[in-house]
Design a protein around this motif. Structure first.
Motif, mmCIF file in Angstrom:
data_model
loop_
_atom_site.group_PDB
_atom_site.id
_atom_site.type_symbol
_atom_site.label_atom_id
_atom_site.label_comp_id
_atom_site.label_asym_id
_atom_site.label_seq_id
_atom_site.Cartn_x
_atom_site.Cartn_y
_atom_site.Cartn_z
ATOM 1 N N UNK A 1 0.812 -1.223 0.000
ATOM 2 C CA UNK A 1 0.000 0.000 0.000
ATOM 3 C C UNK A 1 0.840 1.265 0.000
ATOM 4 N N UNK A 2 2.148 1.134 0.215
ATOM 5 C CA UNK A 2 3.039 2.293 0.287
ATOM 6 C C UNK A 2 4.006 2.274 -0.895
ATOM 7 N N UNK A 3 4.058 3.330 -1.676
ATOM 8 C CA UNK A 3 3.185 4.510 -1.583
ATOM 9 C C UNK A 3 1.972 4.381 -2.497
ATOM 10 N N UNK A 4 0.886 4.980 -2.102
ATOM 11 C CA UNK A 4 -0.312 5.162 -2.935
ATOM 12 C C UNK A 4 -0.861 3.857 -3.492
ATOM 13 N N UNK A 5 -0.717 2.753 -2.763
ATOM 14 C CA UNK A 5 -1.301 1.465 -3.132
ATOM 15 C C UNK A 5 -0.693 0.815 -4.370
ATOM 16 N N UNK A 6 0.320 1.411 -4.973
ATOM 17 C CA UNK A 6 0.818 0.918 -6.252
ATOM 18 C C UNK A 6 1.427 -0.474 -6.109
ATOM 19 N N UNK A 7 2.112 -0.724 -4.997
ATOM 20 C CA UNK A 7 2.727 -2.030 -4.802
ATOM 21 C C UNK A 7 1.747 -3.179 -4.748
ATOM 22 N N UNK A 8 0.474 -2.877 -4.485
ATOM 23 C CA UNK A 8 -0.533 -3.927 -4.450
ATOM 24 C C UNK A 8 -0.703 -4.596 -5.805
ATOM 25 N N UNK A 9 -0.299 -3.916 -6.876
ATOM 26 C CA UNK A 9 -0.405 -4.489 -8.211
ATOM 27 C C UNK A 9 0.474 -5.721 -8.356
ATOM 28 N N UNK A 10 1.506 -5.837 -7.539
ATOM 29 C CA UNK A 10 2.354 -7.027 -7.526
ATOM 30 C C UNK A 10 1.996 -7.929 -6.351
ATOM 31 N N UNK A 11 1.782 -7.333 -5.184
ATOM 32 C CA UNK A 11 1.533 -8.119 -3.976
ATOM 33 C C UNK A 11 0.272 -8.965 -4.106
ATOM 34 N N UNK A 12 -0.819 -8.386 -4.609
ATOM 35 C CA UNK A 12 -2.086 -9.107 -4.630
ATOM 36 C C UNK A 12 -2.069 -10.316 -5.566
ATOM 37 N N UNK A 13 -1.540 -10.206 -6.788
ATOM 38 C CA UNK A 13 -1.490 -11.426 -7.615
ATOM 39 C C UNK A 13 -0.548 -12.486 -7.059
ATOM 40 N N UNK A 14 0.574 -12.079 -6.487
ATOM 41 C CA UNK A 14 1.487 -13.071 -5.897
ATOM 42 C C UNK A 14 0.796 -13.796 -4.750
ATOM 43 N N UNK A 15 0.105 -13.058 -3.890
ATOM 44 C CA UNK A 15 -0.629 -13.693 -2.794
ATOM 45 C C UNK A 15 -1.754 -14.581 -3.324
ATOM 46 N N UNK A 16 -2.383 -14.168 -4.415
ATOM 47 C CA UNK A 16 -3.427 -15.003 -5.011
ATOM 48 C C UNK A 16 -2.880 -16.341 -5.470
ATOM 49 N N UNK A 17 -1.781 -16.312 -6.214
ATOM 50 C CA UNK A 17 -1.160 -17.564 -6.655
ATOM 51 C C UNK A 17 -0.712 -18.394 -5.459
ATOM 52 N N UNK A 18 -0.100 -17.737 -4.480
ATOM 53 C CA UNK A 18 0.396 -18.459 -3.303
ATOM 54 C C UNK A 18 -0.746 -19.104 -2.528
ATOM 55 N N UNK A 19 -1.906 -18.444 -2.489
ATOM 56 C CA UNK A 19 -3.050 -18.999 -1.765
ATOM 57 C C UNK A 19 -3.514 -20.303 -2.394
ATOM 58 N N UNK A 20 -3.460 -20.379 -3.730
ATOM 59 C CA UNK A 20 -3.809 -21.650 -4.388
ATOM 60 C C UNK A 20 -2.885 -22.770 -3.906
ATOM 61 N N UNK A 21 -1.595 -22.497 -3.883
ATOM 62 C CA UNK A 21 -0.638 -23.523 -3.473
ATOM 63 C C UNK A 21 -0.789 -23.849 -1.979
ATOM 64 N N UNK A 22 -1.171 -22.869 -1.170
ATOM 65 C CA UNK A 22 -1.442 -23.131 0.244
ATOM 66 C C UNK A 22 -2.655 -24.050 0.377
ATOM 67 N N UNK A 23 -3.676 -23.792 -0.421
ATOM 68 C CA UNK A 23 -4.866 -24.654 -0.416
ATOM 69 C C UNK A 23 -4.484 -26.089 -0.750
ATOM 70 N N UNK A 24 -3.641 -26.276 -1.740
ATOM 71 C CA UNK A 24 -3.263 -27.629 -2.165
ATOM 72 C C UNK A 24 -2.498 -28.364 -1.064
ATOM 73 N N UNK A 25 -1.803 -27.614 -0.215
ATOM 74 C CA UNK A 25 -1.087 -28.231 0.903
ATOM 75 C C UNK A 25 -2.038 -28.556 2.057
ATOM 76 N N UNK A 26 -3.100 -27.787 2.176
ATOM 77 C CA UNK A 26 -4.009 -27.935 3.320
ATOM 78 C C UNK A 26 -5.070 -29.000 3.118
ATOM 79 N N UNK A 27 -5.558 -29.142 1.898
ATOM 80 C CA UNK A 27 -6.757 -29.971 1.658
ATOM 81 C C UNK A 27 -6.383 -31.223 0.888
ATOM 82 N N UNK A 28 -6.846 -32.348 1.384
ATOM 83 C CA UNK A 28 -6.691 -33.617 0.683
ATOM 84 C C UNK A 28 -7.914 -33.857 -0.193
#
Length: 265
Positions: free
Chosen positions: A238-265
């Motif tokens: 979010x610093x500065x002016x939320x611009x970094x979210x353009x990278x952070x949010x997609x990376x976290x989105x992809x990572x969340x998929x892989x976290x799901x695959x580790x959590x759920x059988x």
């Protein structure tokens, strides 16, 4: 004719209840590394810029016109944590297809719209949107209860002085963060893996939400660490002016998929 479904699967046969694994901190690191690798394959930052820039423009425009929007800047920024799972839907789909070795492009990301679980995805998205709107209304009500309806300065420096140099301002910081944490915790438990699960299996919204809660309860310390990582990365983005979210949010989105695959059988 197929029946419209939200809470339950589309098939007549009940879906098996997903089994939750216990995971460790190394799994979080691996999920983030895989999320970064996916992002490098599909640098989708432009999509998120199209979402972020209008929001920033609305805030700046409101300030320029003299509207008292400053008290809502932090709640709006914090609201990304509530709506982030919805914004990352396409990232889940891209990671899912890549993992399966299926043809993958940015166009395939819209395959989420054809998912059998899409009605349930919409239902949970609306639930998160309701939480977001309730959070904004609560934050606004807290500010007005402490400073009055007309208490918001229309410039940054007076606003910061009001928040950091008055007892009411410190009350706003303390109570606002406590309330915000409760909202974030509820949203986190609802959505941490519910969207990836619905893309992967047609289980219905109720099972997806319950599975997401169970994932947190089975791995409370590790999932708390994941929540802290997500919050820290969103804050940094979010610093500065939320611009970094353009990278952070997609990376976290992809990572969340892989976290799901580790959590759920």
């Amino acid at each position: 004719m197929s029946r419209f479904h939200v809470l339950t699967p589309s098939d007549e046969q009940p879906a098996a209840i997903p089994v939750i694994r216990r995971i460790g901190f190394s799994d979080l690191r691996e999920a983030l590394e895989k999320g970064w690798e996916d992002f490098k394959v599909w640098p989708t930052h432009a999509i998120f810029l199209c979402i972020i820039y209008p929001l920033v423009g609305l805030v700046l425009g409101g300030m320029a016109l003299g509207y008292a929007v400053l008290p809502l800047v932090f709640p709006l920024a914090a609201g990304f944590a509530l709506l982030g799972p919805v914004a990352a839907l396409m990232m889940y789909e891209l990671s899912r297809r890549r993992e399966r070795g299926e043809p993958t492009s940015i166009g395939h990301a819209f395959g989420v719209l054809r998912s059998p679980g899409f009605p349930a995805i919409v239902a949970i998205a609306l639930l998160l949107m309701g939480l977001f709107l309730l959070w904004i209304a609560t934050a606004r009500g807290l500010y007005q209860s402490l400073f009055g309806v007309y208490g918001a300065p229309d410039a940054v420096v007076p606003f910061l002085r009001q928040v950091f140099t008055t007892s009411a301002g410190w009350d706003l910081i303390v109570y606002g963060n406590i309330i915000g944490f409760i909202f974030a915790l509820v949203a986190f438990c609802i959505s941490v893996i519910s969207f990836p699960l619905l893309l992967d299996r047609d289980v219905g919204a109720a099972t997806a939400i319950m599975t997401s809660f169970r994932a947190v309860m089975v791995n409370p310390v590790v999932m708390a660490a994941w929540g802290v990582i997500v919050a820290a990365l969103l804050l940094a983005g979010s610093l500065p002016a939320f611009i970094g979210l353009a990278v952070v949010m997609p990376v976290l989105g992809h990572a969340t998929w892989h976290l799901y695959r580790k959590l759920v059988i």
